[in-house]
Design an enzyme around this catalytic site. Structure first.
Site, PDB file in Angstrom:
ATOM      1  N   ASP A  56     -22.023  34.254 -51.861  1.00 32.69           N
ATOM      2  CA  ASP A  56     -22.448  35.278 -52.820  1.00 32.69           C
ATOM      3  C   ASP A  56     -22.418  36.661 -52.143  1.00 32.69           C
ATOM      4  O   ASP A  56     -22.930  36.784 -51.041  1.00 32.69           O
ATOM      5  CB  ASP A  56     -23.810  34.980 -53.380  1.00 32.69           C
ATOM      6  CG  ASP A  56     -23.781  33.703 -54.238  1.00 32.69           C
ATOM      7  OD1 ASP A  56     -23.027  33.688 -55.220  1.00 32.69           O
ATOM      8  OD2 ASP A  56     -24.540  32.798 -53.905  1.00 32.69           O
ATOM      9  N   THR A  57     -22.056  37.634 -52.886  1.00 32.09           N
ATOM     10  CA  THR A  57     -21.604  38.883 -52.299  1.00 32.09           C
ATOM     11  C   THR A  57     -21.777  40.012 -53.292  1.00 32.09           C
ATOM     12  O   THR A  57     -21.861  39.788 -54.485  1.00 32.09           O
ATOM     13  CB  THR A  57     -20.103  38.739 -51.930  1.00 32.09           C
ATOM     14  OG1 THR A  57     -19.944  37.603 -51.102  1.00 32.09           O
ATOM     15  CG2 THR A  57     -19.564  39.962 -51.233  1.00 32.09           C
ATOM     16  N   THR A  58     -21.802  41.260 -52.767  1.00 32.74           N
ATOM     17  CA  THR A  58     -21.688  42.401 -53.666  1.00 32.74           C
ATOM     18  C   THR A  58     -20.536  43.268 -53.204  1.00 32.74           C
ATOM     19  O   THR A  58     -20.307  43.423 -52.002  1.00 32.74           O
ATOM     20  CB  THR A  58     -22.989  43.211 -53.732  1.00 32.74           C
ATOM     21  OG1 THR A  58     -22.985  44.015 -54.923  1.00 32.74           O
ATOM     22  CG2 THR A  58     -23.171  44.115 -52.522  1.00 32.74           C
TER      23      THR A  58
ATOM     24  N   MET B 247     -15.697  39.997 -55.589  1.00 31.26           N
ATOM     25  CA  MET B 247     -16.575  39.198 -54.735  1.00 31.26           C
ATOM     26  C   MET B 247     -16.525  37.718 -55.100  1.00 31.26           C
ATOM     27  O   MET B 247     -16.071  37.347 -56.170  1.00 31.26           O
ATOM     28  CB  MET B 247     -18.001  39.725 -54.856  1.00 31.26           C
ATOM     29  CG  MET B 247     -18.545  39.686 -56.276  1.00 31.26           C
ATOM     30  SD  MET B 247     -19.967  40.764 -56.591  1.00 31.26           S
ATOM     31  CE  MET B 247     -19.185  42.332 -56.939  1.00 31.26           C
TER      32      MET B 247
END
Length: 596
Positions: free
Chosen positions: A399-401, A481
């Site tokens: 999970d990422t931004t 992402m």
């Protein structure tokens, strides 16, 4: 223009009263009615944002506004990107935070150059693979939670490295908006609320399999035993104090001062091998992005390993050998070629991508000749059961931004930041208000693998920012992402723009595919892959006839409707003649693109 994506319009499931009664309940209102009409463009998208003086696109509207406020106060695009990233660590803790790592590409109009920064952290220098294996007690992989997958948080050092080269405002001013929001509170956004609920369920379940300290995390985000809901006011005064200290005292406060002492003491109490020296010795690395020409003058630019960015370049070099535009965008032919190109590229990712300080990257993997050789392996009518890695001439062994900011001077920032899986590994240093990443989970435990765990090493990394040139000039920042979705997502957006003439917003809103499986960079080199064919996940906007055709071609296909696994996209394009900015944001997130 041949675009056979059914898109959002096809997602409208007309449910009659009789069928609803048959299923005992009515579906959500959003599934009972399709989109309205649009005077221009696809009816499943909306207009991109257009402005002149500055623009930001992030996964949260308030973070976008923070970036614009910094630009209006005289800050550079780098200042604004750091400010937005800090805000997202507070507002979107399910995707990022200062306990994680950061990668960025910066276009500097003063020099006309692209600069890349690798802000990823390393493993403990005092712990060998043998010592790690003893702690794992027979497990064949690192756990997703607890102290063992923690690597040094690289984000704060990367902020200061970028700021030292391109910043204009004091760092205390850059971090001040997030300090205020953390103290005074902000309302939780809908998609983030959903992710917080998922995170709480996930950590609760994992505590049974991997016991770990979760009390500190509960105090910060789940104090009453539940996750915050959309619209709830959320405060994080511990994070406010931490950011205020960083802004006032600088990078060393985090890696050498009292904050570092708190982190190391806590990690050691949990069984980690990290020392104060590990934190003090950490530094980011300035790297050179590589660019690969696709077609019509468009070049995709990515960062080198230990990130997976070059996988997107390998896909481009494969797909440039076929004219995808001869088929409709939602056709089985187009999706088949994209999927097989991804599988070929990822065969090399699993074999060769690692920390270049420990294993040299075979540059031949990025050559057009190698791309042609790999393309020749694609059967146009069938999915190949298994693709292995190529044989380049070696010179050595979530999970990422995502956010992007462009300022009025033409500085362009493409930045991605993550704690890896979910919110991270569950560990929160007492009183500091952030969670440590679990990026070390991506190490291989096979000592023969280039990505094998070693002391002081950076693991294989999934997060990648991208940049696009057009006719040799800087043109667009781009990011999408989501773990292994990222390289294939970059390529899908590029295909949408170049081959099918979509605008920036349509290119992101269009239904996506996500191929998952095949050999992984954490698997042992010897022996069969656990899942050689993998699974092709598609959104419901892909036509049903295409899904059936892909299955007949030998693909394992599953339709997924919630959008979660298909990433989160932001982009800004800059007209080189007028300086006019065009921005787009992800409909699958809470985000906003805005400018002035």
């Amino acid at each position: 223009m041949r675009i056979a994506l059914a898109g959002v319009a096809a997602l409208a499931l007309a449910v009659t009263p009789s069928s609803a009664q048959e299923h005992k309940e009515m579906p959500p209102v959003a599934e009972q009615i399709g989109p309205g009409g649009r005077p221009v463009g696809a009816d499943w998208s909306r207009s991109p944002v257009i402005a002149q003086h500055g623009m930001a696109a992030t996964a949260h509207p308030l973070a976008t506004q923070v970036a614009l406020d910094i630009l209006k106060a005289g800050g550079s695009a780098v200042d604004a990107a750091i400010a937005a990233n800090a805000a997202l660590g507070l507002m979107e803790p399910t995707g990022n935070g200062i306990g994680g790592d950061l990668f960025a590409i910066v276009y500097d109009p003063a020099t006309g150059k692209l600069h890349g920064i690798n802000g990823s952290g390393r493993s403990p220098k005092g712990q060998t693979l043998e010592q790690l294996l003893a702690k794992l007690d027979g497990a064949d992989a690192l756990p997703p939670v607890g102290p063992l997958p923690v690597t040094i948080p690289g984000t704060v050092d990367a902020w200061f490295a970028m700021h030292g080269r391109f910043g204009k405002l004091p760092m205390s001013d850059v971090l001040a908006p997030t300090v205020s929001y953390a103290r005074e509170g902000h309302p939780i956004a809908p998609v983030i609320a959903m992710y917080l609920e998922r995170s709480l369920r996930s950590y609760t379940a994992r505590q049974e399999a991997y016991p770990f300290e979760f009390g500190n995390a509960r105090k910060v985000w789940f104090a009453d035993g539940t996750a915050p809901k959309a619209g709830d006011m959320f405060r994080n005064p511990d994070l406010a104090n931490t950011l205020e200290t960083i802004g006032r005292e600088g990078r060393d406060a985090f890696y050498e001062g009292p904050l570092a002492a708190i982190m190391v003491d806590y990690l050691q109490e949990q069984g980690s091998a990290f020392s104060l020296a590990d934190f003090a010795d950490h530094s980011s690395e300035w790297v050179d992005p590589a660019c690969t020409l696709y077609k019509e003058g468009y070049e995709l630019c990515e960062l080198p390993p230990n990130s997976q960015g070059f996988a997107a370049l390998q896909m481009v070099n494969i797909l440039k050998n076929v004219d995808l535009s001869q088929w409709e965008r939602g056709s089985p032919e187009v999706i088949h070629y994209i999927t097989e190109a991804k599988r070929l590229a990822y065969g090399d990712v699993a074999r060769f991508y690692a920390d270049p300080e420990f294993a040299a990257f075979p540059e031949e993997l990025l050559s057009e000749e190698y791309g042609r050789e790999r393309f020749a392996l694609i059967d146009p009518a069938r999915a190949t059961p298994e693709f292995g890695p190529g044989e380049p001439k070696l010179e050595g062994e979530g999970d990422t931004t995502y956010l992007t900011v462009v300022d009025g001077n033409g500085m362009m920032v493409s930045l991605i930041q993550s704690n890896y899986r979910g919110m991270g590994g569950g560990l929160v240093p007492p009183g500091l208000g952030f969670m440590f990443q679990d990026r070390g989970e991506l190490f291989s435990l096979d000592p023969a693998h280039p990505n094998a765990y070693e002391p002081g090493k950076r693991p294989f990394h999934t997060i990648i920012p991208a940049f696009v040139k057009k006719d040799g000039a800087p043109y667009m920042t781009l990011g999408l992402m989501g773990g292994g979705m990222q390289p294939q997502g970059h390529v899908q957006v590029l295909v949408n723009i170049v081959d099918y003439g979509m605008n920036l917003q349509e290119a992101g809103d269009a239904a996506r595919i996500n191929h998952d499986g095949g050999r992984q960079p954490t698997e042992a080199l010897a022996g069969p892959s656990a899942d050689p064919l993998g699974t092709l996940y598609v959104e419901p906007g892909i036509p049903g006839a295409t899904v059936e055709a892909l299955k007949a071609m030998g693909h394992k296909v599953e339709i997924v409707s919630n959008g979660i696994m298909f990433g989160g996209y932001q982009a800004i394009a800059r007209d080189p003649d007028t300086g006019v900015l065009t921005g787009a944001t992800e409909m699958r997130k809470d985000g906003q693109a805005s400018g002035y």
